[in-house]
Design a protein around this motif. Structure first.
Motif, PDB file in Angstrom:
ATOM      1  N   SER A 297      -4.168   7.296   7.850  1.00 13.47           N
ATOM      2  CA  SER A 297      -3.941   8.565   7.504  1.00 13.47           C
ATOM      3  C   SER A 297      -4.128   8.991   6.261  1.00 13.47           C
ATOM      4  N   ASP A 298      -4.213   8.102   5.519  1.00 10.57           N
ATOM      5  CA  ASP A 298      -4.482   8.325   3.857  1.00 10.57           C
ATOM      6  C   ASP A 298      -5.524   7.527   3.362  1.00 10.57           C
ATOM      7  N   ASP A 300      -6.232   6.752   0.429  1.00  7.08           N
ATOM      8  CA  ASP A 300      -6.027   5.665  -0.512  1.00  7.08           C
ATOM      9  C   ASP A 300      -5.414   4.586  -0.028  1.00  7.08           C
ATOM     10  N   ILE A 301      -4.682   4.597   1.151  1.00 10.46           N
ATOM     11  CA  ILE A 301      -4.288   3.464   1.685  1.00 10.46           C
ATOM     12  C   ILE A 301      -5.280   2.678   2.460  1.00 10.46           C
TER      13      ILE A 301
END
Length: 626
Positions: A297-298, A300-301
């Motif tokens: 969902s992110d 960066d993750i």
């Protein structure tokens, strides 16, 4: 499934600008990132004023920079010109002279047909444009002749490189201008005669691509791929078609979808894992390249999980400073087989993760393996890989990378002075490299040829190194875990194991130790140099003689070190007591692997004993001196 996942990944990349530059990570529809070496600067009246170097000089060797340009034509055969950029053969009508006999005197030759194709395409397309830069290009093409290449500002360094245009005084390239983009958008719009159909990737009714763009990468040509690129989807023979359909109609994929999946794959292949792993979604091992990406969902993750995955496959060197400090605790726990949430609590093991293995085959790409799974599943498989490799004592400071494992299968080569050459990865069997990668990420059995290769290398060069033995142990231990064999492999010396091959390996190490104790280490040729290969394959033919020689060595040793001779004789007796009947006439490849493990364990036990003895002696000397 593969192509649709790549197309979806392209859309995510397009919606997620680069955090540093703020620019799109991938080119927009109709464009492609290509290597551009030089920029032709034109005056407003169409004169060639300058040639600007567009190379990246930050590394050891200058490299062309990537520029988003109108997508290239697919040149499987024939002459086809690109729009507003191309090689010197098309843009200037000159190409490298491939005749070795005359190349030194005449480094280039005229490519008239290529230049005519480039010229006619642009004169037709730029006929009524009202843009200063495009008008200048039109005049330039009308006046240029390939023979002008002899004059400044042209140079032979430009030959066969990619070129773009720029108007003097402007900062952007001609193809980046609004007029050029609008013109190109009309040129790439599907023709009215294009066949509409239901796209296999999107499910929508859209114009179907007749040809799919090429997949490019430096490794492709290195391992048999076509220099112009390869395809995953292509049809070039009647036997590959059906119901009278031609080309892409046999596997209907829309123009947009073909652009999306090929752009995403080219993006991944270009992002090779570098030394510090700061970037990289592609690991090339042998003839195979493995690309991977996470869906979270992110962004960066997702990037963090991709980074962890890269570090799991290729641990940073202990010399890499800060990166090693961050990843070392993670790798240690992985090597110990600890669960993921114990050392990476911020990473969701349920994150969807894709892994694609590719191998070039002339004009096509073969799919070696494809995983649509979770990060936790992959991390668990890699943990099992490191756990299978564990052996005492550990022969490394940090968990070995795949490259370091594969280099163990390469024969030792010597320089002219007799020193050992540094092994090169190009000597690793290509198929072996891809199969090892598949085994690690899928958790399947290691390739059987890996065991045979390691045994062969030990027999040929006599290097029974810890890392080679660890790989042999991992191969056999994984087969045991999967129920393919009945007997486990110990991690360290186990006196209770009665497996004949393991016992024979221990016995050979004991015989070697007796010779070394009796005659010293400075021998031109040891028992291992002479007899390891024979002892590990046909024990019956050599062990009786070796034991007879050991008795002579023990007799000599009793005169100098009687206590040590008694201990070594006890070792011989203990090992032989576990060997029933006579020595076997032949050992299988797996048994030869167990022989190597037994030899390593017994030899390391003597090494550890020597260290303890030396430590006690040092303490005694210090006490005496005090």
């Amino acid at each position: 499934m593969i192509l649709s996942s790549l197309a979806q990944y392209y859309q995510r990349l397009a919606d997620m600008p680069d955090a540093i530059t703020g620019l799109a990570r991938v080119p927009s529809y109709g464009f492609s990132d290509e290597k551009i070496s030089y920029v032709l600067v034109l005056s407003r009246d169409g004169q060639l004023l300058d040639v600007q170097n567009h190379m990246d000089t930050s590394g050891k060797k200058p490299q062309p920079k990537l520029v988003s340009v109108p997508r290239p034509e697919k040149r499987t055969f024939g002459i086809k010109s690109n729009f507003l950029w191309d090689k010197t053969a098309y843009v200037l009508g000159v190409e490298g002279n491939k005749d070795k006999a005359t190349a030194q005197q005449n480094p280039w030759i005229v490519a008239e047909k290529n230049f005519d194709a480039f010229k006619q395409l642009h004169l037709a397309a730029l006929g009524d444009v009202d843009d200063a830069g495009l008008k200048a290009l039109k005049v330039f093409l009308q006046n240029w002749h390939p023979e002008h290449f002899n004059q400044p500002p042209c140079s032979t360094e430009m030959i066969d490189t990619n070129l773009v245009f720029k108007l003097d005084g402007e900062t952007q390239f001609l193809h980046q201008g609004t007029a050029a983009k609008n013109l190109w958008a009309r040129m790439v719009a599907p023709e009215e005669i294009a066949v509409n159909g239901q796209c296999l990737l999107t499910g929508e009714s859209l114009p179907i691509a007749r040809l799919h763009p090429s997949i490019k990468g430096g490794y492709l040509t290195d391992y048999g791929g076509q220099s112009g690129g390869c395809s995953i989807v292509s049809f070039n023979k009647e036997s590959f078609t059906s119901f009278g359909k031609e080309k892409g109609g046999n596997a209907p994929v829309s123009e947009w979808a073909t652009f999306a999946y090929t752009t995403a794959l080219n993006y991944l292949l270009r992002r090779k894992i570098d030394k510090d792993h700061s970037q990289g979604n592609c690991l090339s091992v042998g003839d195979s390249s493995t690309v991977f990406w996470a869906v979270a969902s992110d962004g960066d993750i997702a990037h963090e999980e991709e980074l962890v995955f890269a570090n799991l496959l290729i641990p940073p060197s202990v010399d890499d400073g800060q990166e090693t400090t961050q990843i070392a605790p993670l790798l240690i726990k992985i090597a110990q087989g600890r669960p993921l949430n114990e050392f990476a609590p911020n990473i969701n093991p349920e994150t969807r993760f894709f892994v694609l293995g590719l191998t070039p085959n002339v004009a096509r790409l073969s799919i070696r393996y494809w995983l649509d799974t979770t990060f936790g599943y992959l991390a668990n498989n890699i943990c099992e890989h490191y756990h299978d490799l564990l052996i005492n004592p550990l022969p490394w400071r940090e968990p070995p990378s795949i490259w370091r494992l594969l280099i163990q299968t390469v024969a030792h080569r010597k320089n002219a002075d007799g020193s050992i050459k540094k092994p090169e990865y190009k000597h690793v069997p290509p198929q072996l490299a891809g199969e090892l990668m598949r085994a690690i990420i899928t958790g399947q059995s290691y390739p059987r040829m890996l065991l045979a290769q390691l045994i062969q290398r030990i027999r040929s060069d006599g290097d029974i190194s810890g890392i080679r033995v660890a790989m042999i142990k991992a191969i056999i231990q994984r087969d045991f875990r999967k129920g393919l064999i009945q007997e486990e492999v110990p991690m360290s010396l186990d006196l209770n194991i009665t497996h004949i091959a393991y016992r024979l390996g221990r016995l050979f190490a004991a015989i070697e130790r007796i010779q070394e104790a009796a005659l010293g280490r400075d021998l031109n040729s040891t028992v291992t140099d002479k007899y390891y290969g024979t002892a590990s394959t046909v024990p019956f033919s050599v062990f009786p003689r070796l034991l007879s020689g050991s008795q002579n060595h023990l007799t000599k040793l009793r005169k100098d070190k009687p206590g040590y001779a008694v201990n070594l004789k006890k070792d011989l007796a203990e090992i032989i007591a576990g060997i029933e009947n006579s020595f076997p006439r032949h050992l299988s490849v797996e048994e030869q692997g167990r022989f190597a493990i037994g030899y390593y364990h017994q030899k390391q036990s003597y090494f550890e004993s020597s260290k303890k003895t030396d430590a006690v002696a040092d303490e005694s000397n210090e006490s005496t001196n005090n």
